[in-house]
Design a protein around this motif. Structure first.
Motif, PDB file in Angstrom:
ATOM      1  N   PHE A  46       0.845  -1.184   0.000  1.00 36.22           N
ATOM      2  CA  PHE A  46       0.000   0.000   0.000  1.00 36.22           C
ATOM      3  C   PHE A  46       0.884   1.239   0.000  1.00 36.22           C
ATOM      4  CE2 PHE A  46       0.496  -1.553   4.346  1.00 36.22           C
ATOM      5  CZ  PHE A  46       0.949  -0.438   5.031  1.00 36.22           C
ATOM      6  N   THR A  47       0.256   2.361  -0.268  1.00 30.59           N
ATOM      7  CA  THR A  47       0.965   3.640  -0.312  1.00 30.59           C
ATOM      8  C   THR A  47       0.437   4.545   0.792  1.00 30.59           C
ATOM      9  OG1 THR A  47       1.304   3.465  -2.704  1.00 30.59           O
ATOM     10  CG2 THR A  47       1.491   5.662  -1.728  1.00 30.59           C
ATOM     11  N   ILE A  48       1.331   5.181   1.503  1.00 31.57           N
ATOM     12  CA  ILE A  48       0.971   6.158   2.538  1.00 31.57           C
ATOM     13  C   ILE A  48       1.103   7.544   1.921  1.00 31.57           C
ATOM     14  CG2 ILE A  48       1.549   7.095   4.807  1.00 31.57           C
ATOM     15  CD1 ILE A  48       2.754   4.349   5.478  1.00 31.57           C
ATOM     16  N   ARG A  49       0.008   8.248   1.843  1.00 33.59           N
ATOM     17  CA  ARG A  49       0.036   9.556   1.196  1.00 33.59           C
ATOM     18  C   ARG A  49       0.771  10.577   2.080  1.00 33.59           C
ATOM     19  NH1 ARG A  49      -5.101   9.045   3.336  1.00 33.59           N
ATOM     20  NH2 ARG A  49      -5.828  10.823   4.589  1.00 33.59           N
ATOM     21  N   PRO A  50       1.247  11.668   1.513  1.00 30.95           N
ATOM     22  CA  PRO A  50       1.970  12.674   2.297  1.00 30.95           C
ATOM     23  C   PRO A  50       1.151  13.194   3.479  1.00 30.95           C
ATOM     24  CG  PRO A  50       2.252  13.082  -0.045  1.00 30.95           C
ATOM     25  CD  PRO A  50       1.215  12.003   0.076  1.00 30.95           C
ATOM     26  N   CYS A  51       1.843  13.472   4.553  1.00 27.99           N
ATOM     27  CA  CYS A  51       1.242  14.049   5.770  1.00 27.99           C
ATOM     28  C   CYS A  51       0.198  13.133   6.395  1.00 27.99           C
ATOM     29  CB  CYS A  51       0.630  15.422   5.504  1.00 27.99           C
ATOM     30  SG  CYS A  51       1.800  16.616   4.842  1.00 27.99           S
ATOM     31  N   SER A  52       0.351  11.824   6.226  1.00 25.09           N
ATOM     32  CA  SER A  52      -0.553  10.877   6.866  1.00 25.09           C
ATOM     33  C   SER A  52       0.264   9.686   7.350  1.00 25.09           C
ATOM     34  CB  SER A  52      -1.649  10.423   5.896  1.00 25.09           C
ATOM     35  OG  SER A  52      -1.093   9.619   4.864  1.00 25.09           O
ATOM     36  N   ALA A  53      -0.408   8.720   7.948  1.00 22.38           N
ATOM     37  CA  ALA A  53       0.269   7.527   8.460  1.00 22.38           C
ATOM     38  C   ALA A  53      -0.652   6.332   8.329  1.00 22.38           C
ATOM     39  CB  ALA A  53       0.682   7.720   9.916  1.00 22.38           C
ATOM     40  N   GLN A  54      -0.078   5.165   8.433  1.00 20.52           N
ATOM     41  CA  GLN A  54      -0.857   3.927   8.419  1.00 20.52           C
ATOM     42  C   GLN A  54      -0.171   2.903   9.312  1.00 20.52           C
ATOM     43  OE1 GLN A  54      -2.431   2.872   4.615  1.00 20.52           O
ATOM     44  NE2 GLN A  54      -2.799   0.720   5.164  1.00 20.52           N
ATOM     45  N   ALA A  55      -0.965   2.025   9.917  1.00 17.84           N
ATOM     46  CA  ALA A  55      -0.445   0.941  10.755  1.00 17.84           C
ATOM     47  C   ALA A  55      -0.783  -0.396  10.110  1.00 17.84           C
ATOM     48  CB  ALA A  55      -1.038   1.023  12.158  1.00 17.84           C
ATOM     49  N   TRP A  56       0.082  -1.384  10.319  1.00 20.25           N
ATOM     50  CA  TRP A  56      -0.120  -2.713   9.739  1.00 20.25           C
ATOM     51  C   TRP A  56       0.694  -3.728  10.544  1.00 20.25           C
ATOM     52  CZ3 TRP A  56       3.364   0.817   8.271  1.00 20.25           C
ATOM     53  CH2 TRP A  56       4.677   0.405   8.037  1.00 20.25           C
ATOM     54  N   VAL A  57       0.364  -4.997  10.379  1.00 16.53           N
ATOM     55  CA  VAL A  57       1.069  -6.079  11.076  1.00 16.53           C
ATOM     56  C   VAL A  57       1.983  -6.802  10.090  1.00 16.53           C
ATOM     57  CG1 VAL A  57       0.795  -8.335  12.186  1.00 16.53           C
ATOM     58  CG2 VAL A  57      -0.651  -6.415  12.878  1.00 16.53           C
TER      59      VAL A  57
END
Length: 314
Positions: A46-57
């Protein structure tokens, strides 16, 4: 006769064959699967867009690759034990055991009382490639490989600093802003039952930093080109969260967070999770255990008193 003072040695050292290092053959095998598509399969991207975040295992025994698909972009990375988030990346001990800036063969250690590697770095394009390519037969960094050191002493993949946050932004005279890495990471982990209090000191991937002559922290422009990568092997099931920093590539860093010149330097980050399909690559690997400290830190239980009735009080 004047003698040259002896340079103090590193405070934390371990034998070459110690499990402190991630230089053994099993990690070279794991690293080598990156160049042999038949030995690993992409399970998630996946792609994390600028100025954001994502969590994953990332499950234990899997490999995670962070990338800069469109060019230089700093990322702030947090890591927890997915089954016990009280165990999490300990940036301070990691930089003591390895270095202030980490690369292939270094391991990302957890906090006390756990103190074990949550992940081992097996690939880093800014260090010259994969573990088996970057290290020589003695497990040492090959000469002439990687980003190196800037004229100001800056190095890449930083453990010296930590995430930007809205509190220090106001302290330094900036505006109220909700998309600093601390806030991004807070939002990203909320679906996993974590809160702002669980966000911790980060590994700043693709970020160049150092200390100046007055021992003050500085940052330089990220050197990452499109397609750079930073790869690690999950030693346990880990929950990761990555923020695409609002500072972008840090070429126009400033406390005015809504400044257009800084915003123009922001780019996405990529995440890929691979399952290793070559059973031989994992031969000899097992989930690391915590040190077998069995003491009570010098604390002993108070003696129980008998009042004469046969009853022993608590």
């Amino acid at each position: 006769m004047m003698t040259t003072p002896r340079r103090p040695p590193p405070a934390y050292t371990a034998p070459k064959d110690s499990s402190v290092h991630g230089h053994t053959q099993v990690y070279r095998n794991i690293s080598g699967t990156a160049s042999e598509p038949s030995k690993r399969v992409l399970e998630k991207s996946f792609t994390i867009r600028p100025c954001s975040a994502q969590a994953w295992v990332v499950p234990a025994g899997h490999v995670c690759r962070l990338t800069t698909p469109n060019g230089p972009q700093v990322g702030d990375l947090n890591i927890w034990n997915a089954k016990n988030p009280r165990e999490r990346l300990w940036a301070a001990r990691t930089r003591q055991i390895h270095a202030s800036h980490v690369t292939v063969g270094d391991r990302l250690w957890s906090n006390l009382p756990y103190l074990r590697p949550l992940a081992t770095i097996t690939g880093d394009s800014l260090a010259g490639g994969q573990l088996h390519e970057v290290l020589d037969v003695d497990g040492k960094q090959k000469e002439g490989k990687g980003f190196g050191i800037t004229q100001f002493g800056g190095r890449v993949h930083d453990l010296l600093g930590t995430r930007c946050d809205p509190y220090v932004n106001l302290l330094m005279g900036g505006e109220s802003f909700d998309f600093h890495c601390h806030s991004n990471l807070t939002r990203a982990v909320m679906p996993w039952g974590l809160t702002e209090l669980d966000v911790h000191d980060v590994l700043n991937v693709f970020q160049v930093t150092g200390l100046d002559d007055e021992a003050k922290y500085f940052m330089e422009t990220s050197p990452a080109k499109p397609g750079e990568y930073f790869e690690f092997f999950a030693e346990v099931d880990v929950l990761c969260a990555l923020s695409a920093c609002p500072g972008g590539d840090l070429s126009n860093w400033g406390w005015e967070s809504k400044d257009e010149t800084m915003g123009a330097t922001t780019r996405p980050l990529g995440v890929e999770v691979y399952k290793i399909t070559d059973g031989k690559a994992l031969e000899g690997w097992k989930e690391p255990q915590s040190p077998k400290y069995t003491g009570m830190h010098g604390i002993s239980m108070p003696p129980r008193e008998n009042d004469g009735s046969g009853f022993v009080g608590l």
